[in-house]
Every structure is written in C-alpha cells, then in structure tokens.
Design a protein around this motif. Structure first.
Motif, short mmCIF file in Angstrom:
data_model
loop_
_atom_site.label_atom_id
_atom_site.label_comp_id
_atom_site.label_asym_id
_atom_site.label_seq_id
_atom_site.Cartn_x
_atom_site.Cartn_y
_atom_site.Cartn_z
N LEU A 10 -0.39 -7.41 7.35
CA LEU A 10 -1.07 -8.69 7.18
C LEU A 10 -0.04 -9.79 7.39
O LEU A 10 0.91 -9.90 6.63
CB LEU A 10 -1.70 -8.79 5.78
N ILE A 15 1.83 -4.01 4.61
CA ILE A 15 1.22 -3.81 3.30
C ILE A 15 1.07 -2.33 2.98
O ILE A 15 1.31 -1.90 1.84
CB ILE A 15 -0.16 -4.49 3.23
N GLY A 37 -0.68 -2.78 -2.76
CA GLY A 37 -1.51 -2.43 -1.60
C GLY A 37 -2.81 -1.75 -1.93
O GLY A 37 -3.53 -1.30 -1.04
N THR A 40 -5.88 -3.67 -0.47
CA THR A 40 -5.82 -3.59 0.99
C THR A 40 -6.21 -2.20 1.47
O THR A 40 -6.92 -2.06 2.49
CB THR A 40 -4.40 -3.92 1.49
N ARG A 43 -9.97 -1.95 1.34
CA ARG A 43 -10.58 -2.75 2.40
C ARG A 43 -10.40 -2.11 3.77
O ARG A 43 -11.27 -2.21 4.63
CB ARG A 43 -9.97 -4.16 2.39
N VAL A 49 -10.47 -4.45 6.85
CA VAL A 49 -9.14 -4.71 7.38
C VAL A 49 -8.86 -3.70 8.49
O VAL A 49 -9.08 -2.50 8.31
CB VAL A 49 -8.07 -4.57 6.27
#
Length: 219
Positions: A10, A15, A37, A40, A43, A49
């Motif tokens: 990111l 990440i 993380g 993330t 996602r 992501v």
C-alpha cells in the motif's frame, strides 16, 4: 480457502509479505499488534485490496464484517438486503437479537447495534464468514451472545476472525499470529506459546491454564 504467497503493498509500504495459509473448517483467529496487517489480509481475501503477488483460491461464499463502517440513512432491513447475495436474514436477525430493529434507521442505531446488524448480514450470506474485530463496540452480554453463536455455528460455517482479545483463543480452533506482515505462528491453539505472543506484542506474556481454559497475562 487457500492463500499462496500473498504480498500486498500500500503506497510504498509492504503490508503483507509472503503470506501462505489454509483456512480450515471451524474457527480461525488472527492475532497481532496494531499495524501488523490483519485487516489488510482480510481485505485482500475478499478482493477489496489487490495483491502485488500471490493467489487466493476459494470456492465458498464469503461474507465480511468490517471493523469500521459508514452509516447509511436506510432501514436496517434494507441494509441486510443490500447487495447481490441472499440469505435467511430473518432467521439470523432473531438469532442475533436485532429482529425488532428491522424497521429502524441504521444511521440512528448505537455502534453496538450497528455491529450486530452487520454480523447478522454476514451470518446470513456466508459459508466462510470473515470478521474484523466482531466483538468491538459490543457490551458484555452481546459479546457473550456472539461468541456463543459463532461456536454453535462452526459446524455449519467456517469463521476467520481478527481479534485483540486473547481470551478469544479459548473459543477458536486455529490461531494465526502476524507481526509486520509476516506469519509468526499458524496452527492449533494448543501450540501457541508464550514466546510467540511475547515476540508478537513486544511485551512479556505468560500463559495460564485454569479449568482447561487459556489465559494470557502480561507481567
């Protein structure tokens, strides 16, 4: 769900670095300090992501409970029905205890009530239910209720859950510990050691077992 060599960047920051794991039937809990993380990763698994490298292989219906969310000015029943997925929303609204809120405006609910509505939606829609800190914003009574629901439904659904509550380890089957985007531990909860948690959280953590339950305390 199978995750192979997942790397996520990111901006200029890496990440997630080479995350590989298998989400097995039952309850899997992801632990780790802030910024490790965890969110993330969730996602990336649901496609919010895009990974730099790696692959997510999944053949189950996914649903997601975010830790942070916006509050649309619409009825609770419309929030539940929004999107393409369908499920037995009334059944799970009764189970979670939000059936009496179906005609209420979602934006006017308390933070805890909103979380319960989103949990209801995820339970109705997913075979693999992904939850980012589902116990946050809930009072003691509702925290216990959601834990009881998750542990009861784990024979029907799989759960992947992030948590800052170390006592949640007692209700999980598998544990993943992440620090700085890398997995420090992945396996049965019985294999989780004081050393791993102390390393993850940069503080001395001791494991205490009382009545066959795990308690991790700081010195």
């Amino acid at each position: 769900m199978l995750v192979k060599g997942l790397r996520v960047k990111l901006g200029n920051r890496l990440i997630l670095d080479n995350i590989s794991l298998e989400v097995k039937p039952g309850i899997t809990t992801i632990l780790g300090p802030n910024g490790s993380g965890k969110t993330t990763l969730l996602r990336a698994l649901i496609g919010m992501v895009k990974p730099l490298e790696g692959e997510v292989v999944n053949d189950e219906n996914l649903s997601y409970v975010p830790s942070e969310f916006y509050s649309p000015s619409m009825r609770v029943i419309d929030v539940l029905l929004a999107g393409r997925k369908r499920g037995d929303y009334i059944k799970y609204a009764k189970l979670v205890g939000v059936a009496e809120l179906l005609s209420h405006n979602f934006s006017e609910l308390s933070s805890g009530q909103k979380k319960l509505v989103l949990i209801t939606k995820a339970l109705a829609e997913g075979d693999l239910v992904i939850m980012d800190e589902p116990l946050s914003n809930l009072d003691i009574k509702n925290r216990k209720k959601i834990i009881d629901i998750i542990t009861t439904l784990k024979t029907e659904k799989s759960f992947l859950i992030t948590s800052h509550e170390l006592e949640f380890i007692n209700y999980t089957d598998y544990v993943i510990v992440i620090k700085q985007g890398k997995i420090l531990f992945y396996g049965n909860k019985e294999g989780l050691s004081e050393r791993i948690l102390s390393e993850a959280y940069d503080t001395n953590i001791r494991k205490v077992i009382i009545d066959n339950k795990f308690y991790f305390v700081t010195d």
